[in-house]
Write an enzyme that holds these catalytic residues in place. Sequence first.
Site, short mmCIF file in Angstrom:
data_model
loop_
_atom_site.label_atom_id
_atom_site.label_comp_id
_atom_site.label_asym_id
_atom_site.label_seq_id
_atom_site.Cartn_x
_atom_site.Cartn_y
_atom_site.Cartn_z
N HIS A 82 -7.66 -3.69 -8.35
CA HIS A 82 -7.41 -2.87 -6.99
C HIS A 82 -8.83 -2.83 -6.35
O HIS A 82 -9.68 -1.70 -6.46
CB HIS A 82 -7.02 -1.63 -7.13
CG HIS A 82 -6.12 -0.73 -5.93
ND1 HIS A 82 -5.33 -1.30 -5.38
CD2 HIS A 82 -6.91 0.33 -5.18
CE1 HIS A 82 -5.03 -0.35 -4.26
NE2 HIS A 82 -6.15 0.48 -4.17
N TYR A 93 -15.59 14.05 -15.34
CA TYR A 93 -15.68 15.19 -16.34
C TYR A 93 -13.92 15.04 -16.72
O TYR A 93 -13.84 15.74 -17.97
CB TYR A 93 -15.61 16.43 -15.40
CG TYR A 93 -16.65 16.52 -15.00
CD1 TYR A 93 -17.97 16.73 -15.60
CD2 TYR A 93 -17.11 16.73 -13.72
CE1 TYR A 93 -19.26 17.10 -15.12
CE2 TYR A 93 -18.30 16.92 -12.79
CZ TYR A 93 -19.39 16.91 -13.92
OH TYR A 93 -20.56 17.24 -13.09
N ARG A 150 0.87 -1.24 0.06
CA ARG A 150 0.06 -0.25 0.01
C ARG A 150 0.74 1.29 0.07
O ARG A 150 0.85 2.27 -1.04
CB ARG A 150 -0.91 -0.17 1.15
CG ARG A 150 -1.83 1.11 1.37
CD ARG A 150 -2.77 1.45 2.51
NE ARG A 150 -3.66 0.17 2.40
CZ ARG A 150 -4.55 0.20 3.59
NH1 ARG A 150 -4.57 1.21 4.67
NH2 ARG A 150 -5.50 -0.91 3.66
#
Length: 837
Positions: A87, A131, A41
């Site tokens: 993931h 977006y 991580r």
Amino acid sequence: MAKKTVDLISEFVDQKIIEENLESIVGERFGRYSKYIIQDRALPDVRDGLKPVQRRVLYSMFKLGMFSDKPYKKSARIVGDVIGKYHPHGDTSVYDAMVRLSQTWKMLTPLVDMHGNNGSIDGDSSAAMRYTEARMSAASEILLQDIEKRTVDFVPNFDDEEYEPTVLPSRYPNLLCNGATGISAGYATEIPPHNLREVINAVVKRIEKPDITIDDVIKIMRGPDFPTGAIVQGKDEIRKAFETGRGRIIIRSRTMIENQQIIVTEIPYEVNKAALVRKIDDIRIKKQIDGIDEVRDESDREGLRIVVDVKKGFDPQVIESFLLKKTNLTKSYNYNMVAINNKRPMLMGVLQIIDAYILHQKEVITNRSNYDLRRAEKRLHVVDGIIKMMDVLDEVIVLIRASKNKKDAKTKLSKAFKFSEEQAEAIVTLQLYRLSSTDIKSLQEEMRSLQETIAELQLILNNETELERVIVDELRTIQRKLATKRLTDIEEEIEKITISEEELIAEEQVVVGITKEGYIKSTSIRSYRATEEVTLRDNDSMIFVDEVSTLNTILMFTNKGNYVYLPVYKIPSYKWRDLGTHINNIVQLEEDEFIIKVLRINDFSEPKSLLFVTKKNLIKQTALADFDVSRYTKTIRAIALNKGDEVVAIDITDNPDAEVIIFSQRGEALRFNLNEIPLTSTTAKGVKGMNLSSKQHLASGIVLKNHHDLLVLSNRGHIKRIGVTEIPKKRRTNKGVQMYKIVRSNPHLVQDTCIMNATQYKNRVIIRINTTTQEVLVNAFDVKYEKSENGKQFVRPKKGTPLFMDIEQVEEDPSITPLSDYVREEDHEIVQQQLFE
């Protein structure tokens, strides 16, 4: 039936209960959790410089074909693919990781090319993933180059339906080029970015010269190269970090001064520009420094630009130094180069990181060469079979035509002409046009090319030097493609910014007032003159009122032998009618400690000294310069006192040849030369004053001036005016001369002394007498040479009340006839007439 069911449930529950020590359970589970967040991580792999989420984002984009020369695709599509395949975490963490990889102010070599709002250096967040659009950058393509050739290990994903790489081929040393930051369990990493050209040069040098030292490396790889530019100071610390993995450097903004403006064009790495501008503006609003007129952020597409307008009359250089010291225009950065190496977190120096990268590249090139060799050998085998087939083409055609099917044809070809399975497959699937003479020639050329390729690959696999040559050549190619010029300048030494606070203060005249109870305030001259009466607490009075400069310093001495060092500009400002603040709010005094003397100091370098007189017959002289300090958040020792002793008088003088008079409580006076008292430090105790009986104490002492009279205040409120010459001059430690008439009941005891000159006398200055209950103002002209041995009474204090006396100071007028030149007259009116004619 119900009972049986209950028994079965109880038996099932009992089987599921695990009896184990809570400590071992928590320890084992936390250990597994720690191992996960360390390895999978928060910390980057030393080989490709990526954390798992970053690696998965790039690999997912690679699998989606989102290369740098292809159209952008929606970020949401990429995030969804990463979450679904590799993931299994929240979309925010994946998108944030992808956005960071695209931010040019955080990544020196961006790995994601994002189209749309990807945040800003002001700390603005990026637009939502629906977006924005993204694709791989050219640099990330190179990180994944040759991954399809089995150059790295793959493992099953979380649901065993896909495979993902454990590390990327990383054809350039990304960990040093882009750096890393992260916090894990028990570990943290902070690796700054470095210039790609320099890093590759260092790697190449390490390959060519394995015994290269850190000193050699630092000549090639000069230090960090931040995407925000700026200036790094501390070459010794860079060397230390390169060697050990830890080091502290200073990043300083790039600034310049033009036309009373401080212009900032580059700021330290990971500093929020908007927060920085707000901080500078807060300094302006709170007037932590005078002289800042306005702060503006003029950044645009051309680059970063912060402008600080400086008022006329102020030095921009001083303000720049203050801002560099007090804001994030200067910031420290701590190297902590921790990375995963061989599945373990390790603190590594630069050479260790480079060695790990070179080893990784050797594995990658070896795996790629093996892959290419297998394919080349397989293709050569097929081409060789086709060429051999041309020699028996007619027989082959007949055999194939006589075959039942493809399988039968392959079997007959293998038996008749000894073709292998692969060669037979290629022959039966061969298109007829490939039998032309042109194609035969091309096959022969391909055969020669394959043979050369195989020879080269075998050389790489069997020769370490050739393997290293390939790594160097490919690194040089990448260097030419990706290298950019250095943005950050490296400076040898860390510049210590020292600012005298006085430089930051605009000089002005103010009035400072201090009361005997310890209340203190600073006010404007206008407020002082406009106020008729000052506000005081009951039983309090002023012991110091003076017009001073904000650049002056106030020294307040206490009975405990301490002093308070207080620059005037640090005294809280109030209106003159306000009470002010207590000294304990500035510097804490002891419970039974109080101020006995206040001095205004213009310049500590002046050749002056301070005289100290203690109750237990000690006197000391210390140079004024010894009282100048840089830290003054608490009281400072001015004189060392014996147990039960305290300071009773303090005076200042600039004349080393002056005389001193000290008084005992009973009125014994001793006059001697000041130079008989040695100059000692603030920690010294002093020397003996006069010859006193064991029951007597010193009450006061003062440095004399020529042509001045001495005023002595007793405990009964009497002021006695004495001509200095009335006291015979002796040596220190001699017995004093009795100045008061000795009486057994209610004797006169000396409380305080001061000196008066002719100018003060003529101007009728005020003599202020303070007690714990009242303040009495006496006109200097009313203090005459009295026939009484004990002087004239001006105040009636309560028994046991301490008294203090202070005379208003005026500039001495040399044209006025000195007091000592007058002959004593029984009729004081004659003296008065002489003075005022």
